[in-house]
Every structure is written in C-alpha cells, then in structure tokens.
Design an enzyme around this catalytic site. Structure first.
Site, short mmCIF file in Angstrom:
data_model
loop_
_atom_site.label_atom_id
_atom_site.label_comp_id
_atom_site.label_asym_id
_atom_site.label_seq_id
_atom_site.Cartn_x
_atom_site.Cartn_y
_atom_site.Cartn_z
N GLU A 248 71.45 117.12 -34.72
CA GLU A 248 71.15 116.10 -33.70
C GLU A 248 72.38 115.21 -33.60
O GLU A 248 72.63 114.39 -34.48
CB GLU A 248 69.92 115.27 -34.11
CG GLU A 248 68.65 116.09 -34.30
CD GLU A 248 68.05 116.60 -32.99
OE1 GLU A 248 68.62 116.31 -31.92
OE2 GLU A 248 67.03 117.29 -33.05
N GLU A 460 63.51 118.17 -33.06
CA GLU A 460 62.68 117.33 -33.92
C GLU A 460 61.49 116.87 -33.06
O GLU A 460 61.51 117.02 -31.85
CB GLU A 460 63.49 116.14 -34.44
CG GLU A 460 64.61 116.62 -35.37
CD GLU A 460 65.38 115.51 -36.09
OE1 GLU A 460 65.39 114.38 -35.61
OE2 GLU A 460 65.98 115.82 -37.14
#
Ligand code: NAD
Length: 480
Positions: A248, A460
């Site tokens: 991320e 996520e």
C-alpha cells in the site's frame, strides 16, 4: 521507557540501545523506545513462528472470542492510546480517538467474520464419479507488518486484524517516530488474553528491523504500507524468498469538478480530502482539475475553507489541523510549493508557516491552495504529503481524465458532477483503486482498498483482504 513486545514479554533491545520519540507540536521528548537490531528482530520472528501451530489450529470460534476480548480491553483504554498517538504523531486528539476506536472495531470486524465462517472454502463436484473436490483456506504463517507514521493504528489494524483472525501470527514494526501508541495497544491486547508470541512488536530503524523481517525465511508474507520507493525495495528483497507481499504505497489522487457539479459540496469534500491529518494521508485529494467555466467559483470556495481551518496543537480540543509530523515533512512541502511558485503558480490561500506562540515550536504550515501551476511542476508529478493543494483549470472532462491519469500513482480518485453519464466515464476510465462520486474521500471498512500502478498491489479492508492473508489448497477425496 516503553518496551517492545516479544513472546508476550516487555523487553528492551539486547544491546540496550534506545531511540527518542518527540512531540511534533513542541519538539519535547515524549518517551524512548528500544532500538532493536537484526538479532532482536529474529527473536520476535522465532516467537511468532513458535506460536503459529497452536494459534492456527485453534477453533476459529475460540480465536474469535480471544480477539473480541482483546479488542474490548483496548476500548477500555481509548483515551490513553489517543493521548499517546497525539503526542507522538501530532494529530488532533479527536482524530486520535477515532483512530484508536477504529483499531478496536477492526479487530472486532474480523473476529466476527471468522466466527461467521469467513474461512469457508468450497465444494467442487469432479468429472470422476468416485472423487470429490474441495478448496480449503489456510493461514499463511508468520506475517511481517511494516507501518508508516501517518495513521499508525489504522494501518496496523488493516493488517493484523485479518491476519490474526484467520490464524496467522505477526511481527509488526511501527515507524520509528510513532511506536508508542502501537506498543500500548499490543500490551492491552496481551492483557486482554492474546497468547504470547501471537503479536510481537519490534521497534527500530526500517533498514535494520524492517529489512530483517522482509528477508527472514520464517516470515511468509509482508504487509507493507509506506512510500513507493521503499515499497519497491521491499518487493525486491521479498522476492528472494518468494514471499507474498501486499504493498500500500503513495498516491496523488485527482479530483475532477465538472461545470454542472454542486460546487459547495465539491469544495467541502475537497477541503476535507486534502487537509485531513494535515494532508499527510495516502488517500488524499492532491490534485484538482476543474472545468474552466466554474473554476473561479470553486477556487474561491476551496480557498475560503482552507483559510478558515483552525491550526493548533493536537491537545487543543478546538484545533482542526495539527503540525506536520516532522521538520523534514514541512521542508518538503515548502520546497514543492516554491517550485510551483517559481513556475508561475499563484498562492490563493496559506503558503506560510504561522507565527507566534506555540507555532514557533511545532512544525506547522498553513493550509495552502495554489493555482495556475503549469504541467511538469513537482505538485503534479510527485506525491505532496502535506497541506498543499494545486488546482488546475481544464477545458472539459476529456482533458480532466487525461490529466488525472497522467500520474504514475493510482490510489484514489473523485469526481463531482450531477451528470451520471460523466460519473460513469470516471468510474470506467480513472486509473485508481477507488473512485468517489460526489462523496467525501474516506475509505470504508466494508470496501476493499488498494492501489494500482505505482500505488502498489493487494487489498486491505472488506472480505477481500482475507484472500491476502490465506492460501488456498485444493483437495481431492476418492469416495470409492
Ligand atoms: P516509509 O516508506 O519511509 O516508511 C514506512 C515504513 O517502512 C516505516 O516503518 C519504515 O521504518 C519502514 N522502512 C523504511 N525503510 C525500510 C526498508 N529498507 N526495509 C523495510 N522497511 C523499511 O513511509 P513513511 O514516510 O513512513 O509514510 C508515508 C508514505 O506512506 C507516503 O508515501 C504515503 O502515501 C504512504 N502511505 C500509503 C498508504 C496506503 O494505504 N496506500 C497509507 C498510508 C501511507
């Protein structure tokens, strides 16, 4: 002095080395933490590996109960956690409390899902009459979670909540400047009944502790959030052991404002999307493209909102924006703004360090809006990780989409329009992991979140994250 959590115990670094944690609003020392080395990190990894068999084989209902109780224990101490977070990170105390609450809620969400059968696989009839096929899902093993400083608790929860629920064990490394709230949370979870070794927290430099986590063969998956440059190093280092990796990374989210948009709504959501957390968010509106016909009106509204924001120390209950996290962070924003101005950009809000009183000690910078910045300036090509917003006038939606997609990043994106045809084009054509239509740019726990292009890969949130913390195994059972 705060201590690391390894195998359920509060421990220092074997070398005795420590690092200071300072308050971004005052520069004062908050506390010190151990400065671990590779050997300390290996102890944590070995503890996580030793805890894995019992934790992964535990009935999901029992694991769920333990995690629910651990989350409950965190919820009873939200104020303590929030105060630590504000003192080390700088954000307003109200936002720290929300972040601590969301941490506990995330643990509850995945504990609940696992009790509700989220580890279910599938049954597959096979062409052979005498065999049946199954797909079962299993935890991966030891997970390494590497976390940045901007949302230390949210980004930790995004990894450990699903990872622990499905039966993995974890070694987590907080950023060196924000370890205290993380250590407190881990202590609370231990007090809440989490078995020793299931969650270990190691504090120390990324290049030492992070690197050991990434390279150690017992760690089977890395959940990393941080800068794109660091993420690339992580991916390369993890490749040697063929580890699973979720990355991320950075973003430079575009917001497109069409001429038919509700301009008040657009201005409000753009100001929130840019200045929340002092602009230090991955999912933040970092570039605005507005149709020429309404550009002046939008600029006026966004600038007015920027000027109204109240700056102050995170402990001031009225403060809406705190200091930047570090002097380096502020210097970077100032240098990106100077580049924009040198190329002809005009500042229409902010642009300075505020002066006087508490502002002299902390790393404050005014919420800033800059217009007329030509293509090629750093605010268009780099991630701006602070309260700096460039707004560009464009002819039409085609040009806006082209500009939005010209970035190497692909994390979030927004469009403001009343025309559903235009909204549909944005949904189809914007190269990003998320598109908001007339909505405030916040990530919802229910929806998968993750970028494309140089913003990384993997998801996520949502139930989709479970695919990234489990492996599937196919099974054939001969029935005759
Ligand atoms: P960073 O990359 O400097 O550090 C992130 C973490 O990696 C820290 O814990 C650091 O100690 C560790 N680290 C540093 N070097 C390492 C190495 N060689 N090996 C292993 N670990 C190492 O990032 P930062 O400055 O802390 O965070 C800001 C960045 O994070 C921004 O680019 C932001 O956009 C990004 N971010 C992304 C998301 C997302 O979900 N996409 C969320 C928040 C922040």
């Amino acid at each position: 002095m705060a201590q690391m959590i390894i195998n359920g115990e509060r421990v220092g670094a074997a070398s005795g080395a420590t690092m200071e944690v300072r308050n971004p609003a005052t520069g004062e020392l908050v506390d010190s933490v151990p400065r671990a080395d590779a050997q300390d990190t290996r102890r944590a990894i070995e503890a996580a590996a030793a805890a894995f068999p019992a934790w992964s084989k535990m009935l999901p209902t029992k694991r769920s109960d333990i995690l629910m109780h651990a989350a409950h224990c965190v919820k009873e101490h939200l104020d303590d956690v929030a105060q630590l977070l504000t003192s080390e990170q700088g954000k307003p105390i109200r936002d720290s409390r929300i972040e601590a609450t969301r941490f506990a809620e995330n643990i509850e969400i995945y504990a609940g899902l696992i009790k509700g059968g989220a580890l279910a696989g599938k049954h597959m009839p096979l062409p052979s009459q005498n065999a049946t096929g199954l797909v079962v899902r299993r935890p991966i093993g030891v997970i390494g979670a590497i976390i940045p400083w901007n949302f230390p608790l949210t980004l930790l929860a995004n990894k450990i909540a699903p990872a622990l629920a499905v039966g993995n064990t974890v070694v987590a490394k907080p950023a060196s400047t924000t370890p205290l709230s993380t250590l407190k949370l881990a202590e609370l979870m231990l007090e809440g009944g989490l078995p020793p070794g299931v969650l270990n927290i190691v504090t120390g430099p990324g290049a030492v502790v992070g690197d050991e986590i990434i390279r150690h063969p017992l760690v089977r998956k890395i959940g990393f959030t941080g800068e794109t440059g660091t993420g690339k190093q992580v991916a390369k280092a993890a490749a040697d052991e063929l580890k699973h990796v979720t990355l991320e990374l950075g973003g430079s989210d575009a917001a497109i404002v069409c001429a038919d948009a509700d301009l008040d709504l657009a201005a409000k959501n753009i100001a929130i999307g840019r200045f929340f957390n002092a602009g230090q968010a991955c999912l933040a509106i970092k570039r605005v493209f507005v149709e020429d016909r309404v550009a002046d009106q939008l600029i006026e509204r966004v600038a007015a909102r920027a000027k109204r924001l109240k700056l102050g120390s995170g402990t001031d209950a009225n403060a809406q924006m705190g200091p930047l996290h570090t002097e380096k962070q502020r210097a970077e924003i100032e240098s990106q703004l100077a580049d924009a101005v040198a190329r002809g950009g005009k500042v229409v809000a902010g642009g300075e360090r505020p002066h006087g009183g508490e502002f002299e000690r902390g790393f404050y910078f005014e919420p800033t809006v800059v217009i007329d910045v030509p293509d090629g300036a750093r605010v268009w090509t780099e991630e701006t990780f602070g309260p700096l917003l460039p707004i560009m006038r464009v002819r039409d939606l085609d040009e806006a989409l082209d500009k939005a997609n010209s970035s190497e990043f692909g994390l979030g994106s927004s469009i403001f329009t009343r025309d559903m045809g235009k909204a549909q084009r944005a949904i189809d054509e914007l190269e990003a992991g998320y598109t908001w239509v007339n909505a405030v740019q916040i990530a919802h726990d229910e929806l998968p979140f993750g970028g494309t292009k140089h913003s990384g890969y993997g998801k996520e949130h949502g139930t989709e994250v479970l695919d990234y913390y489990t492996e599937s195994k196919s099974v054939v059972v001969a029935t005759a």
